[in-house]
Enzyme design. Structure first.
Site, PDB file in Angstrom:
ATOM      1  N   GLY A  13      40.237  42.062  49.117  1.00  0.00           N
ATOM      2  CA  GLY A  13      39.715  40.725  48.809  1.00  0.00           C
ATOM      3  C   GLY A  13      38.976  40.604  47.487  1.00  0.00           C
ATOM      4  O   GLY A  13      38.236  39.639  47.290  1.00  0.00           O
ATOM      5  N   VAL A  14      39.156  41.556  46.575  1.00  0.00           N
ATOM      6  CA  VAL A  14      38.423  41.470  45.297  1.00  0.00           C
ATOM      7  C   VAL A  14      39.124  40.582  44.274  1.00  0.00           C
ATOM      8  O   VAL A  14      38.517  40.199  43.276  1.00  0.00           O
ATOM      9  CB  VAL A  14      38.155  42.847  44.646  1.00  0.00           C
ATOM     10  CG1 VAL A  14      37.149  43.638  45.443  1.00  0.00           C
ATOM     11  CG2 VAL A  14      39.420  43.624  44.415  1.00  0.00           C
ATOM     12  N   THR A  17      45.444  40.178  43.906  1.00  0.00           N
ATOM     13  CA  THR A  17      46.664  39.358  43.883  1.00  0.00           C
ATOM     14  C   THR A  17      46.599  38.297  42.796  1.00  0.00           C
ATOM     15  O   THR A  17      47.584  38.087  42.060  1.00  0.00           O
ATOM     16  CB  THR A  17      46.886  38.697  45.257  1.00  0.00           C
ATOM     17  OG1 THR A  17      46.988  39.732  46.233  1.00  0.00           O
ATOM     18  CG2 THR A  17      48.131  37.847  45.271  1.00  0.00           C
ATOM     19  N   LYS A  33      54.594  44.307  45.938  1.00  0.00           N
ATOM     20  CA  LYS A  33      53.528  44.688  46.887  1.00  0.00           C
ATOM     21  C   LYS A  33      54.214  45.540  47.943  1.00  0.00           C
ATOM     22  O   LYS A  33      54.878  45.014  48.842  1.00  0.00           O
ATOM     23  CB  LYS A  33      52.934  43.423  47.504  1.00  0.00           C
ATOM     24  CG  LYS A  33      51.961  43.667  48.652  1.00  0.00           C
ATOM     25  CD  LYS A  33      50.523  43.657  48.200  1.00  0.00           C
ATOM     26  CE  LYS A  33      49.575  43.797  49.383  1.00  0.00           C
ATOM     27  NZ  LYS A  33      48.168  43.776  48.950  1.00  0.00           N
ATOM     28  N   GLU A 100      51.013  46.112  43.343  1.00  0.00           N
ATOM     29  CA  GLU A 100      49.701  45.853  43.947  1.00  0.00           C
ATOM     30  C   GLU A 100      49.505  46.699  45.198  1.00  0.00           C
ATOM     31  O   GLU A 100      50.297  46.622  46.142  1.00  0.00           O
ATOM     32  CB  GLU A 100      49.550  44.367  44.304  1.00  0.00           C
ATOM     33  CG  GLU A 100      48.157  44.113  44.885  1.00  0.00           C
ATOM     34  CD  GLU A 100      47.909  42.704  45.414  1.00  0.00           C
ATOM     35  OE1 GLU A 100      48.638  41.764  45.034  1.00  0.00           O
ATOM     36  OE2 GLU A 100      46.972  42.564  46.221  1.00  0.00           O
ATOM     37  N   GLY A 101      48.433  47.468  45.222  1.00  0.00           N
ATOM     38  CA  GLY A 101      48.103  48.264  46.401  1.00  0.00           C
ATOM     39  C   GLY A 101      47.560  47.393  47.525  1.00  0.00           C
ATOM     40  O   GLY A 101      47.296  46.208  47.351  1.00  0.00           O
ATOM     41  N   GLY A 103      44.412  46.856  49.907  1.00  0.00           N
ATOM     42  CA  GLY A 103      42.992  47.195  50.004  1.00  0.00           C
ATOM     43  C   GLY A 103      42.520  48.006  48.810  1.00  0.00           C
ATOM     44  O   GLY A 103      42.904  47.736  47.678  1.00  0.00           O
ATOM     45  N   PRO A 184      37.417  34.743  35.162  1.00  0.00           N
ATOM     46  CA  PRO A 184      36.371  33.937  35.803  1.00  0.00           C
ATOM     47  C   PRO A 184      36.880  33.339  37.109  1.00  0.00           C
ATOM     48  O   PRO A 184      38.093  33.308  37.359  1.00  0.00           O
ATOM     49  CB  PRO A 184      36.101  32.833  34.769  1.00  0.00           C
ATOM     50  CG  PRO A 184      37.306  32.769  33.921  1.00  0.00           C
ATOM     51  CD  PRO A 184      37.974  34.113  33.973  1.00  0.00           C
TER      52      PRO A 184
HETATM   53  N1  LIG Z   1      39.777  34.327  39.619  1.00  0.00           N
HETATM   54  C1  LIG Z   1      39.698  33.722  40.811  1.00  0.00           C
HETATM   55  N2  LIG Z   1      39.321  32.442  40.897  1.00  0.00           N
HETATM   56  C2  LIG Z   1      39.234  31.833  42.090  1.00  0.00           C
HETATM   57  N3  LIG Z   1      39.497  32.413  43.271  1.00  0.00           N
HETATM   58  C3  LIG Z   1      39.877  33.698  43.240  1.00  0.00           C
HETATM   59  C4  LIG Z   1      39.994  34.417  42.029  1.00  0.00           C
HETATM   60  N4  LIG Z   1      40.373  35.679  42.316  1.00  0.00           N
HETATM   61  C5  LIG Z   1      40.505  35.738  43.654  1.00  0.00           C
HETATM   62  N5  LIG Z   1      40.205  34.548  44.217  1.00  0.00           N
HETATM   63  C6  LIG Z   1      40.242  34.222  45.644  1.00  0.00           C
HETATM   64  O1  LIG Z   1      39.606  35.264  46.377  1.00  0.00           O
HETATM   65  C7  LIG Z   1      40.351  35.581  47.532  1.00  0.00           C
HETATM   66  C8  LIG Z   1      40.793  37.035  47.477  1.00  0.00           C
HETATM   67  O2  LIG Z   1      41.614  37.211  46.342  1.00  0.00           O
HETATM   68  P1  LIG Z   1      42.948  38.077  46.385  1.00  0.00           P
HETATM   69  O3  LIG Z   1      43.816  37.650  47.485  1.00  0.00           O
HETATM   70  O4  LIG Z   1      43.510  38.057  45.007  1.00  0.00           O
HETATM   71  O5  LIG Z   1      42.308  39.506  46.734  1.00  0.00           O
HETATM   72  P2  LIG Z   1      43.066  40.900  46.968  1.00  0.00           P
HETATM   73  O6  LIG Z   1      42.220  41.932  46.346  1.00  0.00           O
HETATM   74  O7  LIG Z   1      44.458  40.774  46.493  1.00  0.00           O
HETATM   75  O8  LIG Z   1      43.050  41.042  48.562  1.00  0.00           O
HETATM   76  P3  LIG Z   1      43.988  41.998  49.487  1.00  0.00           P
HETATM   77  O9  LIG Z   1      43.211  43.265  49.630  1.00  0.00           O
HETATM   78  O10 LIG Z   1      44.073  41.210  50.759  1.00  0.00           O
HETATM   79  O11 LIG Z   1      45.312  42.174  48.815  1.00  0.00           O
HETATM   80  C9  LIG Z   1      41.521  34.599  47.597  1.00  0.00           C
HETATM   81  O12 LIG Z   1      41.176  33.504  48.394  1.00  0.00           O
HETATM   82  C10 LIG Z   1      41.669  34.173  46.146  1.00  0.00           C
HETATM   83  O13 LIG Z   1      42.242  32.898  46.002  1.00  0.00           O
HETATM   84 MG   LIG Z   2      46.206  41.063  47.514  1.00  0.00          MG
END
Ligand SMILES: Nc1ncnc2c1ncn2[C@@H]1O[C@H](COP(=O)(O)OP(=O)(O)OP(=O)(O)O)[C@@H](O)[C@H]1O
Ligand SMILES: [Mg+2]
Length: 208
Positions: A13-14, A17, A33, A100-101, A103, A184
């Site tokens: 969730g960082v 994606t 992925k 993309e990994g 977690g 951002p």
């Molecule tokens: N730059 C950004 N601006 C706004 N929202 C963001 C941004 N980056 C991530 N988010 C939001 O934060 C949440 C988590 O982002 P994301 O899905 O990219 O994380 P992840 O690291 O790919 O998670 P996972 O481990 O599930 O693959 C999502 O709801 C996404 O829309």
């Molecule tokens: Mg992801």
């Protein structure tokens, strides 16, 4: 040999994606992925489709699509399967590949192997996606130490969040890694806004 990058993160969730969608779009790369868990909540492939202007043939199908929102080892076991490293060979594609990994790095993919073991076998450089928010110095430096411990090349850190200059500098200096930029938080994500934010905060050449 496939030229590519692995996008990992300090945690789930960082923003891996969202960053991967921007990066793959900027490089006109192919996105993959390999292991998707928690499909009920929507997969990352579909999210990248929605957030990038990549043509469908540049977004590859996953090797494993698992329903349970859990670590891959557990989501696979819940479906009575075991994730096999032999089914996770890097696909051969034209142009760069963005992988993309699932977690973070120390996430088990089965009872023997971790995500980081898979990354080590691929021999591609890693981009570490890290929050700027509190707690990130610890998570980032731990991740960098784990990557160094397995001799996995680190291209740099891509931050996500509001600017916290001291935190970003501290991670780059103490982790001895490059700060690639910071995405951002974008209030309403669209492909155009994301592409603009990436272009304003990163240099595509740094990823080539
Ligand atoms: N730059 C950004 N601006 C706004 N929202 C963001 C941004 N980056 C991530 N988010 C939001 O934060 C949440 C988590 O982002 P994301 O899905 O990219 O994380 P992840 O690291 O790919 O998670 P996972 O481990 O599930 O693959 C999502 O709801 C996404 O829309
Ligand atoms: Mg992801």
């Amino acid at each position: 040999m496939t030229q590519g990058l692995i996008v990992t993160g300090t945690d789930t969730g960082v923003g891996k994606t969202v960053f991967s969608a921007a990066l793959a779009g900027a490089l006109q790369a192919t996105y993959w992925k390999p292991i998707q868990c928690g499909l009920a909540e929507g997969g990352d492939r579909e999210r990248v489709e929605a957030l990038s202007a990549l043509p469908p043939n540049r977004i590859l199908p996953e090797a494993y699509r698992l329903q349970m929102p859990a670590s891959p080892h557990r989501a696979a076991e819940a479906e009575g399967i075991e994730i096999s490293l032999s089914k996770l060979a890097l696909p051969k594609v034209e142009g760069p590949l963005v992988v993309e990994g699932a977690g973070g790095l120390m996430v088990p993919i089965n009872r023997q192997a971790l995500m980081i073991d898979l990354f080590a076998s691929w021999r591609l450089p890693v981009v570490l996606v890290a929050r700027t928010a509190l707690g990130t110095i610890n998570h980032s430096l731990l991740s960098i130490e784990a990557l160094n411990g397995r001799n996995i090349p680190i291209l740099g850190v891509a931050f996500v969040g509001e600017e916290i200059a001291d935190t970003e500098r501290t991670i780059a200096e103490m982790g001895n890694v490059r700060r690639l930029g910071r995405l951002p938080l974008i209030e309403t994500l669209t492909p155009a806004r994301l592409a603009d934010a990436f272009a304003a905060h990163f240099r595509a050449e740094d990823f080539r």
